[in-house]
Motif scaffolding. Structure first.
Motif, PDB file in Angstrom:
ATOM      1  N   PRO A  81       0.803  -1.189   0.136  1.00 42.89           N
ATOM      2  CA  PRO A  81       0.094   0.100  -0.035  1.00 42.89           C
ATOM      3  C   PRO A  81       0.779   1.181  -0.044  1.00 42.89           C
ATOM      4  O   PRO A  81       0.549   2.216  -0.539  1.00 42.89           O
ATOM      5  N   ALA A  82       2.123   1.353   0.828  1.00 49.92           N
ATOM      6  CA  ALA A  82       2.656   2.463   0.679  1.00 49.92           C
ATOM      7  C   ALA A  82       3.332   2.788  -0.579  1.00 49.92           C
ATOM      8  O   ALA A  82       3.344   4.101  -1.135  1.00 49.92           O
ATOM      9  N   ILE A  83       3.788   1.578  -1.374  1.00 53.75           N
ATOM     10  CA  ILE A  83       4.251   1.974  -2.594  1.00 53.75           C
ATOM     11  C   ILE A  83       3.220   2.427  -3.778  1.00 53.75           C
ATOM     12  O   ILE A  83       3.486   3.422  -4.532  1.00 53.75           O
ATOM     13  N   ALA A  84       2.064   1.730  -3.615  1.00 53.03           N
ATOM     14  CA  ALA A  84       0.861   2.176  -4.317  1.00 53.03           C
ATOM     15  C   ALA A  84       0.320   3.784  -3.997  1.00 53.03           C
ATOM     16  O   ALA A  84       0.225   4.366  -4.977  1.00 53.03           O
ATOM     17  N   MET A  85       0.508   4.352  -2.875  1.00 56.18           N
ATOM     18  CA  MET A  85       0.363   5.655  -2.508  1.00 56.18           C
ATOM     19  C   MET A  85       1.301   6.673  -3.353  1.00 56.18           C
ATOM     20  O   MET A  85       0.815   7.417  -3.448  1.00 56.18           O
ATOM     21  N   VAL A  86       2.520   6.144  -3.344  1.00 55.05           N
ATOM     22  CA  VAL A  86       3.400   7.016  -3.941  1.00 55.05           C
ATOM     23  C   VAL A  86       3.001   7.194  -5.636  1.00 55.05           C
ATOM     24  O   VAL A  86       2.915   8.289  -6.005  1.00 55.05           O
ATOM     25  N   GLY A  87       2.534   6.115  -6.070  1.00 54.36           N
ATOM     26  CA  GLY A  87       2.174   6.120  -7.477  1.00 54.36           C
ATOM     27  C   GLY A  87       0.661   7.097  -7.679  1.00 54.36           C
ATOM     28  O   GLY A  87       0.684   7.755  -8.663  1.00 54.36           O
ATOM     29  N   LYS A  88       0.011   7.312  -6.469  1.00 59.90           N
ATOM     30  CA  LYS A  88      -1.185   8.045  -6.450  1.00 59.90           C
ATOM     31  C   LYS A  88      -0.884   9.630  -6.464  1.00 59.90           C
ATOM     32  O   LYS A  88      -1.681  10.480  -7.210  1.00 59.90           O
ATOM     33  N   TYR A  89       0.251   9.775  -5.852  1.00 65.90           N
ATOM     34  CA  TYR A  89       0.593  11.283  -5.493  1.00 65.90           C
ATOM     35  C   TYR A  89       1.729  11.979  -6.685  1.00 65.90           C
ATOM     36  O   TYR A  89       1.621  13.090  -6.763  1.00 65.90           O
ATOM     37  N   PHE A  90       2.129  10.930  -7.381  1.00 66.75           N
ATOM     38  CA  PHE A  90       3.198  11.410  -8.493  1.00 66.75           C
ATOM     39  C   PHE A  90       2.893  10.849  -9.835  1.00 66.75           C
ATOM     40  O   PHE A  90       2.320   9.833  -9.994  1.00 66.75           O
ATOM     41  N   SER A  91       3.121  11.741 -10.868  1.00 68.61           N
ATOM     42  CA  SER A  91       3.258  11.429 -12.245  1.00 68.61           C
ATOM     43  C   SER A  91       4.303  11.989 -12.985  1.00 68.61           C
ATOM     44  O   SER A  91       5.091  11.068 -13.469  1.00 68.61           O
ATOM     45  N   ARG A  92       4.468  13.204 -13.069  1.00 73.69           N
ATOM     46  CA  ARG A  92       5.709  13.561 -13.786  1.00 73.69           C
ATOM     47  C   ARG A  92       7.026  13.418 -13.064  1.00 73.69           C
ATOM     48  O   ARG A  92       7.952  13.117 -13.645  1.00 73.69           O
ATOM     49  N   ARG A  93       7.064  13.429 -11.947  1.00 68.20           N
ATOM     50  CA  ARG A  93       8.320  12.843 -10.880  1.00 68.20           C
ATOM     51  C   ARG A  93       8.153  11.331 -10.444  1.00 68.20           C
ATOM     52  O   ARG A  93       8.678  11.428  -9.189  1.00 68.20           O
ATOM     53  N   LYS A  94       7.577  10.738 -11.059  1.00 69.03           N
ATOM     54  CA  LYS A  94       7.245   9.536 -10.372  1.00 69.03           C
ATOM     55  C   LYS A  94       8.251   8.592 -10.231  1.00 69.03           C
ATOM     56  O   LYS A  94       8.828   8.116  -9.098  1.00 69.03           O
ATOM     57  N   ALA A  95       9.289   8.681 -11.275  1.00 73.27           N
ATOM     58  CA  ALA A  95      10.604   7.723 -11.025  1.00 73.27           C
ATOM     59  C   ALA A  95      11.474   8.471  -9.757  1.00 73.27           C
ATOM     60  O   ALA A  95      12.131   7.669  -9.068  1.00 73.27           O
ATOM     61  N   LEU A  96      11.481   9.455  -9.869  1.00 73.00           N
ATOM     62  CA  LEU A  96      12.185  10.386  -8.640  1.00 73.00           C
ATOM     63  C   LEU A  96      11.701   9.877  -7.273  1.00 73.00           C
ATOM     64  O   LEU A  96      12.449   9.567  -6.399  1.00 73.00           O
ATOM     65  N   ALA A  97      10.402  10.155  -7.291  1.00 69.62           N
ATOM     66  CA  ALA A  97       9.674   9.803  -6.096  1.00 69.62           C
ATOM     67  C   ALA A  97       9.949   8.369  -5.775  1.00 69.62           C
ATOM     68  O   ALA A  97      10.102   8.085  -4.349  1.00 69.62           O
ATOM     69  N   TYR A  98       9.775   7.601  -6.698  1.00 69.93           N
ATOM     70  CA  TYR A  98       9.995   6.059  -6.162  1.00 69.93           C
ATOM     71  C   TYR A  98      11.418   5.788  -5.805  1.00 69.93           C
ATOM     72  O   TYR A  98      11.801   4.967  -4.998  1.00 69.93           O
ATOM     73  N   GLY A  99      12.435   6.483  -6.447  1.00 69.29           N
ATOM     74  CA  GLY A  99      13.773   6.431  -5.925  1.00 69.29           C
ATOM     75  C   GLY A  99      14.074   6.893  -4.658  1.00 69.29           C
ATOM     76  O   GLY A  99      14.758   5.962  -4.149  1.00 69.29           O
ATOM     77  N   ILE A 100      13.523   7.795  -4.320  1.00 69.58           N
ATOM     78  CA  ILE A 100      13.615   8.344  -2.778  1.00 69.58           C
ATOM     79  C   ILE A 100      12.892   7.400  -2.010  1.00 69.58           C
ATOM     80  O   ILE A 100      13.488   7.008  -0.894  1.00 69.58           O
TER      81      ILE A 100
END
Length: 438
Positions: A81-100
């Protein structure tokens, strides 16, 4: 209980409270993946205390990983669920958000590896596990940061499901025993279920799922046998824990830099290729590992493997989102991480059995390396076949009728050709009327 107020947004905000979601996911990965991977430091102590071989002792680590990915138990209730939430909040910076977010695993290993070794020396393995258990309680804090968000696509899907349920209830009240009503209810429910899980029938997702099985088989045993292998070639306990720390800190660099680089305009359209490259490089590292028989040689290996491990872990959600879209991302990620479960369960014991049988780590590491390389090659071959098929369809369309246009998904736009034919027909009719006014 108080009703939870959901934040509403037409598109992912790419910031704001999203950075708190990233921070929460970062802490979740520390408390789950980092702690799980540090269990390999207990490996030799478990062997000594319980007087068991490699294959039997490996079940401890493999069961933890399997339950995390397979059930709704323990770490699984936090990680996916935590990983899925990051995908809900980010689109343009998705890879960077997932990287952090995913770098928490590397930072956790970097910090926890020497700390766990010190705790074992001071309080024995039992006391060290108790202290780690208290640390993992911080997951409660992480959960408090997760604020739900409703996007436009989610709201549309929810409204459609609500209309379907309302109509179903109305028909059931009007004629509960009618055959037509039962058929309508069944059709409506099946349609709703199909809309939520239609990604399971996508050929691209099926290929990704198969490749994940081989990738997961290869990646898990290293974190179980890195310390025992280092000890077997004469490296001290502290140096072996230092290798795990190196693996962790380079994993962080891979998480963040891979996410940042693949978000750049020059690589934005090649994230899929970067994902394949990272998996293949980890496979090559495995093939070289049996030849590395000293600490100075193991350090470059830990750096290389850790960097590309962090790279492809960051891109798993990105590649999944590219295939299934944002609306189905949560369900698709659940399936992808679910598929990690079986390889995580069987690969460490199989590797342990190979070590017990052959008396060497070579066979175990080679099998893992070829498994990861096959995962990369399979995805690359599938993408190549899809591209060739698309090119062939475009060529056939041009040869058959130059008016036919081809959309990016490979379907022929007959409506465009039909409109052109209608316009040609109208032009001919007007010309005929102009030449023959009678």
């Amino acid at each position: 209980m108080a009703k939870v107020n959901r934040a509403r947004s037409t598109s992912p905000p790419d910031g704001g409270w999203g950075w708190m979601i990233v921070a929460g996911c970062f802490l979740v990965t520390i408390c789950t993946r980092a702690v799980t991977r540090c269990i390999s430091i207990f490996f030799v102590d478990f062997q000594t205390y319980f007087s068991q071989d490699y294959a039997q002792t490996a079940w401890i680590h493999s069961i933890v990983d399997c339950v995390t990915m397979l059930c709704g138990l323990g770490f699984a209730l936090c990680y996916s669920p935590a990983i899925a939430m990051v995908g809900k909040y980010f689109s343009r910076r998705k890879a960077l958000a997932y990287g952090i977010s995913m770098s928490g695993s590397g930072i956790g290993i970097f910090i926890l590896a020497p700390v766990v070794q010190l705790l074992i020396e001071q309080f024995s393995w039992r006391g060290a596990l108790l202290i780690l258990g208290g640390f993992v309680l911080n997951l409660c804090v992480c959960g408090a940061l997760m604020r739900p968000i409703t996007l436009k696509d989610d709201q549309t899907t929810s409204e459609q499901n609500h209309v379907c349920r309302t109509e179903t209830q109305g028909f059931q009240r009007a004629s509960p025993s009618s055959t037509w009503t039962k058929e309508w209810v069944q059709t409506c429910l099946c349609g709703s279920l199909q809309q939520e899980n239609n990604f399971l029938l996508m050929s691209d997702f099926i290929v990704l799922a198969i490749s994940v099985l081989f990738m997961a088989y290869g990646c898990s045993p290293l974190f179980v046998y890195m310390v025992p292998y280092a000890l077997s070639i004469g490296v001290s306990h502290q140096q072996a824990a230092f290798l795990m720390s190196i693996l962790g800190v380079i994993d962080i660099i891979g998480n963040i830099t891979f996410g940042w680089l693949t978000d750049r305009r020059c690589l934005k359209n090649y994230q899929y290729i970067c994902y394949l490259f990272a998996i293949g490089m980890d496979g090559l590292c495995y093939l070289c590992l049996p030849m590395l028989q000293s600490l100075p040689l193991l350090v470059p290996f830990a750096c290389t493997f850790g960097y590309f491990d962090g790279g492809y872990v960051t891109l798993i959600p990105v590649v999944t989102a590219e295939i299934v879209g944002t609306t189905s991302l949560s369900s698709a990620l659940g399936v992808v991480y679910f598929l990690h479960a079986v390889p995580y369960l069987v690969s460490p014991p199989i590797a342990g059995w190979l070590v017990d049988t052959t008396g060497s780590y070579t066979a175990a590491f080679l099998l893992c390396g070829f498994s990861m390389i096959f995962s990369s090659v399979l995805l690359g071959f599938a993408r190549l076949v899809k591209k060739m098929r698309k090119t062939q369809l475009q060529f056939l369309a041009k040869e058959s009728d130059p008016k036919l246009q081809l959309w990016t998904n490979g379907s022929v736009a007959y409506s465009v050709a039909r409109e052109l034919d209608q316009k040609d027909g109208e032009s001919v009719a007007i010309a005929m009327l102009g030449s023959n006014p009678a």
